[in-house]
Design a protein around this motif. Structure first.
Motif, mmCIF file in Angstrom:
data_model
loop_
_atom_site.group_PDB
_atom_site.id
_atom_site.type_symbol
_atom_site.label_atom_id
_atom_site.label_comp_id
_atom_site.label_asym_id
_atom_site.label_seq_id
_atom_site.Cartn_x
_atom_site.Cartn_y
_atom_site.Cartn_z
ATOM 1 N N VAL A 1 -0.539 71.040 48.146
ATOM 2 C CA VAL A 1 -0.169 69.909 47.295
ATOM 3 C C VAL A 1 0.091 68.666 48.147
ATOM 4 O O VAL A 1 -0.378 67.558 47.828
ATOM 5 C CB VAL A 1 1.083 70.257 46.457
ATOM 6 C CG1 VAL A 1 1.621 69.000 45.770
ATOM 7 C CG2 VAL A 1 0.741 71.307 45.419
ATOM 8 N N VAL A 2 0.835 68.840 49.241
ATOM 9 C CA VAL A 2 1.115 67.707 50.144
ATOM 10 C C VAL A 2 -0.185 67.138 50.694
ATOM 11 O O VAL A 2 -0.383 65.917 50.752
ATOM 12 C CB VAL A 2 2.045 68.145 51.288
ATOM 13 C CG1 VAL A 2 2.137 67.061 52.362
ATOM 14 C CG2 VAL A 2 3.435 68.471 50.754
ATOM 15 N N GLY A 3 -1.087 68.035 51.095
ATOM 16 C CA GLY A 3 -2.367 67.570 51.616
ATOM 17 C C GLY A 3 -3.170 66.821 50.576
ATOM 18 O O GLY A 3 -3.860 65.839 50.900
ATOM 19 N N GLY A 4 -3.092 67.256 49.326
ATOM 20 C CA GLY A 4 -3.827 66.574 48.270
ATOM 21 C C GLY A 4 -3.241 65.226 47.912
ATOM 22 O O GLY A 4 -3.972 64.261 47.659
ATOM 23 N N LEU A 5 -1.902 65.134 47.910
ATOM 24 C CA LEU A 5 -1.247 63.876 47.549
ATOM 25 C C LEU A 5 -1.262 62.863 48.686
ATOM 26 O O LEU A 5 -1.382 61.660 48.443
ATOM 27 C CB LEU A 5 0.206 64.152 47.128
ATOM 28 C CG LEU A 5 0.397 64.968 45.839
ATOM 29 C CD1 LEU A 5 1.881 65.228 45.599
ATOM 30 C CD2 LEU A 5 -0.212 64.232 44.646
ATOM 31 N N LEU A 6 -1.140 63.335 49.913
ATOM 32 C CA LEU A 6 -1.070 62.430 51.064
ATOM 33 C C LEU A 6 -2.322 62.577 51.930
ATOM 34 O O LEU A 6 -3.298 61.871 51.748
ATOM 35 C CB LEU A 6 0.210 62.717 51.866
ATOM 36 C CG LEU A 6 1.531 62.525 51.090
ATOM 37 C CD1 LEU A 6 2.724 62.975 51.927
ATOM 38 C CD2 LEU A 6 1.687 61.080 50.656
ATOM 39 N N ASP A 7 -2.275 63.521 52.855
ATOM 40 C CA ASP A 7 -3.408 63.724 53.758
ATOM 41 C C ASP A 7 -3.259 65.106 54.375
ATOM 42 O O ASP A 7 -2.135 65.583 54.576
ATOM 43 C CB ASP A 7 -3.429 62.657 54.856
ATOM 44 C CG ASP A 7 -4.657 62.782 55.740
ATOM 45 O OD1 ASP A 7 -5.741 62.369 55.294
ATOM 46 O OD2 ASP A 7 -4.530 63.305 56.863
ATOM 47 N N TRP A 8 -4.371 65.764 54.681
ATOM 48 C CA TRP A 8 -4.289 67.106 55.258
ATOM 49 C C TRP A 8 -3.575 67.099 56.601
ATOM 50 O O TRP A 8 -2.937 68.090 56.983
ATOM 51 C CB TRP A 8 -5.674 67.720 55.387
ATOM 52 C CG TRP A 8 -6.580 67.067 56.406
ATOM 53 C CD1 TRP A 8 -7.437 66.045 56.189
ATOM 54 C CD2 TRP A 8 -6.713 67.419 57.785
ATOM 55 N NE1 TRP A 8 -8.111 65.712 57.344
ATOM 56 C CE2 TRP A 8 -7.685 66.551 58.340
ATOM 57 C CE3 TRP A 8 -6.117 68.372 58.607
ATOM 58 C CZ2 TRP A 8 -8.064 66.617 59.686
ATOM 59 C CZ3 TRP A 8 -6.484 68.446 59.952
ATOM 60 C CH2 TRP A 8 -7.452 67.572 60.478
ATOM 61 N N ARG A 9 -3.649 65.977 57.307
ATOM 62 C CA ARG A 9 -2.966 65.901 58.610
ATOM 63 C C ARG A 9 -1.441 65.920 58.430
ATOM 64 O O ARG A 9 -0.714 66.424 59.299
ATOM 65 C CB ARG A 9 -3.404 64.643 59.358
ATOM 66 C CG ARG A 9 -4.904 64.641 59.695
ATOM 67 C CD ARG A 9 -5.297 63.391 60.468
ATOM 68 N NE ARG A 9 -6.745 63.283 60.586
ATOM 69 C CZ ARG A 9 -7.465 63.852 61.552
ATOM 70 N NH1 ARG A 9 -6.857 64.581 62.470
ATOM 71 N NH2 ARG A 9 -8.781 63.711 61.596
ATOM 72 N N VAL A 10 -0.962 65.391 57.322
ATOM 73 C CA VAL A 10 0.476 65.441 57.040
ATOM 74 C C VAL A 10 0.921 66.894 56.890
ATOM 75 O O VAL A 10 1.991 67.290 57.376
ATOM 76 C CB VAL A 10 0.808 64.625 55.768
ATOM 77 C CG1 VAL A 10 2.290 64.778 55.415
ATOM 78 C CG2 VAL A 10 0.452 63.163 55.960
ATOM 79 N N THR A 11 0.100 67.680 56.226
ATOM 80 C CA THR A 11 0.418 69.105 56.088
ATOM 81 C C THR A 11 0.486 69.782 57.449
ATOM 82 O O THR A 11 1.391 70.587 57.712
ATOM 83 C CB THR A 11 -0.648 69.810 55.215
ATOM 84 O OG1 THR A 11 -0.617 69.242 53.914
ATOM 85 C CG2 THR A 11 -0.377 71.295 55.141
ATOM 86 N N MET A 12 -0.455 69.468 58.329
ATOM 87 C CA MET A 12 -0.437 70.089 59.656
ATOM 88 C C MET A 12 0.782 69.646 60.459
ATOM 89 O O MET A 12 1.360 70.436 61.218
ATOM 90 C CB MET A 12 -1.727 69.761 60.413
ATOM 91 C CG MET A 12 -3.004 70.178 59.702
ATOM 92 S SD MET A 12 -2.973 71.854 58.997
ATOM 93 C CE MET A 12 -2.766 72.841 60.473
ATOM 94 N N TRP A 13 1.202 68.408 60.288
ATOM 95 C CA TRP A 13 2.441 67.957 60.943
ATOM 96 C C TRP A 13 3.642 68.696 60.371
ATOM 97 O O TRP A 13 4.589 69.033 61.104
ATOM 98 C CB TRP A 13 2.621 66.439 60.776
ATOM 99 C CG TRP A 13 1.816 65.603 61.719
ATOM 100 C CD1 TRP A 13 0.874 64.669 61.396
ATOM 101 C CD2 TRP A 13 1.879 65.625 63.148
ATOM 102 N NE1 TRP A 13 0.342 64.108 62.528
ATOM 103 C CE2 TRP A 13 0.945 64.671 63.630
ATOM 104 C CE3 TRP A 13 2.618 66.355 64.083
ATOM 105 C CZ2 TRP A 13 0.739 64.424 64.983
ATOM 106 C CZ3 TRP A 13 2.413 66.128 65.438
ATOM 107 C CH2 TRP A 13 1.496 65.177 65.881
ATOM 108 N N ALA A 14 3.629 68.961 59.079
ATOM 109 C CA ALA A 14 4.732 69.704 58.457
ATOM 110 C C ALA A 14 4.803 71.127 59.014
ATOM 111 O O ALA A 14 5.891 71.660 59.281
ATOM 112 C CB ALA A 14 4.571 69.724 56.941
ATOM 113 N N VAL A 15 3.651 71.760 59.192
ATOM 114 C CA VAL A 15 3.619 73.104 59.768
ATOM 115 C C VAL A 15 4.125 73.071 61.210
ATOM 116 O O VAL A 15 4.876 73.954 61.649
ATOM 117 C CB VAL A 15 2.191 73.684 59.705
ATOM 118 C CG1 VAL A 15 2.115 75.008 60.453
ATOM 119 C CG2 VAL A 15 1.768 73.874 58.257
ATOM 120 N N THR A 16 3.727 72.035 61.944
ATOM 121 C CA THR A 16 4.221 71.865 63.320
ATOM 122 C C THR A 16 5.739 71.762 63.324
ATOM 123 O O THR A 16 6.419 72.384 64.159
ATOM 124 C CB THR A 16 3.615 70.598 63.943
ATOM 125 O OG1 THR A 16 2.186 70.694 63.923
ATOM 126 C CG2 THR A 16 4.087 70.415 65.384
#
Length: 394
Positions: free
Chosen positions: A164-179
Motif C-alpha cells: 500500500v505504501v509503495g502504491g501511494l508513495l513510491d516503491w523505494r519508500v517501502t524499501m526504506w521502511a524495510v531498511t
C-alpha cells in the motif's frame, strides 16, 4: 551479564519470552522484505525500465541467495557469539535494502537483493536456534513458534502495508521502511539479548558436521517434500479458487484468512510440540493436510466454502514449521545454528520446486488438480517423518 551455555541439558533462561519477542521483530522485518517485493513488481519494472518478468527475477535472486548462503554463513560464523551474528545479519540485510532503495539500474538492484537475501538467511536461521536455546528443551517449540510468528505476521501485515505504501508513495519508500525495520531490531538485540555463544568451530567442518547424521539429512529431505506440498496450493491459490474469488478483493480476503489461520496454526503447533513431541505433531498435521487437500476442490466454486478450505489449509500448513525445526534442532544439539540454516535452505528449495511442479500440474490437468498433486506429497512427508525421526541411525 547473563551467559547462556550451548548445552541443551543446561537450565533454560527463566525469562526467555522477551528475548524471543525481540527476535520475532527481526523476523518480521526479514519476512516483510521477502514477501513485499512481489507486490511492488509493476512499480519496480516501470521505474527501472524493464519488464515485469525481469523485475520478478528480484524475487528469484533473493530466494536463491537465501538458500545458498544460509548454511555457508552459518558454518563460517558458528564460533561467533549469537548476538554478533544476529546484529551482523541485520546490518547486512539493512545495507542490501538501502542499496535497493538507492539504485537506479537493474543490475545493481539485482546485486542488492543478493546482499539482502544473505542477511535474511543469516538472521532467520540464527534467531530460531537462539530462541530454542534460551527457552530450553521443554519450551523449545513455543520459543521457535514465537520467532516464526514474526515471519507469519509479515505475511499478514508487513507485506500488505508495504504494498500500500509503495502504491501511494513510491516503491523505494517501502524499501526504506524495510531498511528501518532491520535497523530498529539491531540495537534491541545488541542491548537486550543475553550472551549466547556458538560453541563450535567454523569453516567446512561445521558445514559438513550435520550432514554426517543420516537422521538430519532425512529430516531435511522430508522438509523439502513437506513444503512442496504446502507451497503448491499457496503459490497458485488465485487459480485454485478462481471460480469463488474471481477478483482482487475476494482474493485478498482469502490471502488474509490464510495468513491469520496460519498464524494460529503456528502458535498452536509450538505448544503441541512441547507437550506431545515434534514428531507426533508433524506426522498428524501432514496426514490431516493430505486429507484437506483431497477435499479442497469440492469448495472452489462457492466463496464461503473456499474460505473454510483456506482456514483449514492455512492452519495446517503453518503448523509444521515450528515442530519440524524443533525436531531437527533436537537432533543437532549444539550444532543447531548450522542445521537450522540447512533447514532454511531446504525450505527455499521447496519454494522453488513448488512453483515448477505447480506450473506443470496447471498445464497438464488444470487448477482443480493442484491440491490433488500436493496431497500425496503431504502423506509421503508424514511417512518419511515417522521413519526419519525414529529408526534411522546416526
Amino acid at each position: 551479564m547473563i551467559v547462556v551455555s550451548t548445552s541443551y541439558t543446561d537450565l533454560p533462561l527463566a525469562r526467555w519470552r522477551p528475548h524471543a519477542a525481540v527476535l520475532a521483530f527481526g523476523a518480521f522485518a526479514v519476512g516483510t522484505d521477502g514477501f513485499v517485493v512481489a507486490g511492488l513488481l509493476p512499480a519496480i519494472a516501470a521505474s527501472l525500465h524493464v519488464t515485469v518478468a525481469a523485475a520478478g527475477q528480484l524475487v528469484t535472486v533473493f530466494a536463491i541467495a537465501y538458500a545458498v548462503s544460509a548454511p555457508v554463513l552459518a558454518a563460517l560464523t558458528t564460533s561467533w557469539p549469537r548476538r554478533r551474528v544476529l546484529v551482523t545479519a541485520l546490518a547486512l540485510f539493512a545495507a542490501g535494502n538501502a542499496v535497493t532503495a538507492l539504485a537506479s539500474g537493474y543490475g545493481l538492484v539485482l546485486a542488492s537483493r543478493v546482499i539482502a537475501g544473505a542477511g535474511a538467511a543469516m538472521f532467520t536461521a540464527t534467531a530460531t536456534a537462539t530462541a530454542a536455546l534460551l527457552a530450553g528443551e521443554r519450551q523449545r517449540g513455543r520459543a521457535i513458534s514465537t520467532v516464526i510468528l514474526g515471519a507469519t505476521s509479515s505475511l499478514v501485515l508487513g507485506a500488505p502495508l508495504g504494498t500500500v505504501v509503495g502504491g501511494l508513495l513510491d516503491w523505494r519508500v517501502t524499501m526504506w521502511a524495510v531498511t528501518a525495520l532491520g535497523l530498529l531490531a539491531a540495537p534491541a538485540i545488541a542491548l537486550r539479548l543475553p550472551a549466547v555463544h556458538g560453541g563450535g568451530k567454523g569453516g567446512l567442518q561445521a558445514f559438513l558436521a550435520p550432514l554426517r547424521d543420516r537422521r538430519i539429512v532425512a529430516v531435511l529431505a522430508t522438509t523439502v517434500v513437506a513444503f512442496v506440498a504446502v507451497y503448491i496450493p499457496y503459490a497458485y491459490i488465485s487459480q485454485i479458487f478462481a471460480p469463488a474469488a474471481p477478483d482482487g478483493s475476494t482474493l485478498a480476503v482469502l490471502l488474509l484468512v490464510f495468513g491469520l489461520s496460519g498464524t494460529a496454526g503456528n502458535l498452536t503447533a509450538g505448544r503441541l510440540a512441547d507437550r506431545y513431541g515434534p514428531r507426533r505433531v508433524v506426522v498428524t498435521v501432514m496426514l490431516a493436510l493430505a486429507v484437506a487437500l483431497v477435499l479442497t476442490p469440492l469448495g472452489r466454486d462457492v466463496f464461503a466454502a473456499a474460505v473454510a478450505a483456506v482456514v483449514v489449509i492455512g492452519f495446517l500448513s503453518f503448523s509444521i514449521t515450528a515442530p519440524q525445526q524443533h525436531l531437527v534442532i533436537t537432533m543437532a544439539g549444539p550444532g543447531a545454528g548450522t542445521v537450522t540454516a540447512l533447514y532454511q535452505s531446504a525450505l527455499y528449495l521447496a519454494v522453488s520446486l513448488s512453483g515448477a511442479a505447480g506450473a506443470i500440474g496447471l498445464e497438464w490437468q488444470g487448477p482443480a488438480s493442484l491440491p490433488w498433486l500436493a496431497a500425496p506429497l503431504a502423506a509421503a512427508a508424514a511417512a518419511l517423518t515417522a521413519v526419519a525421526s525414529r529408526r534411522l541411525p546416526r
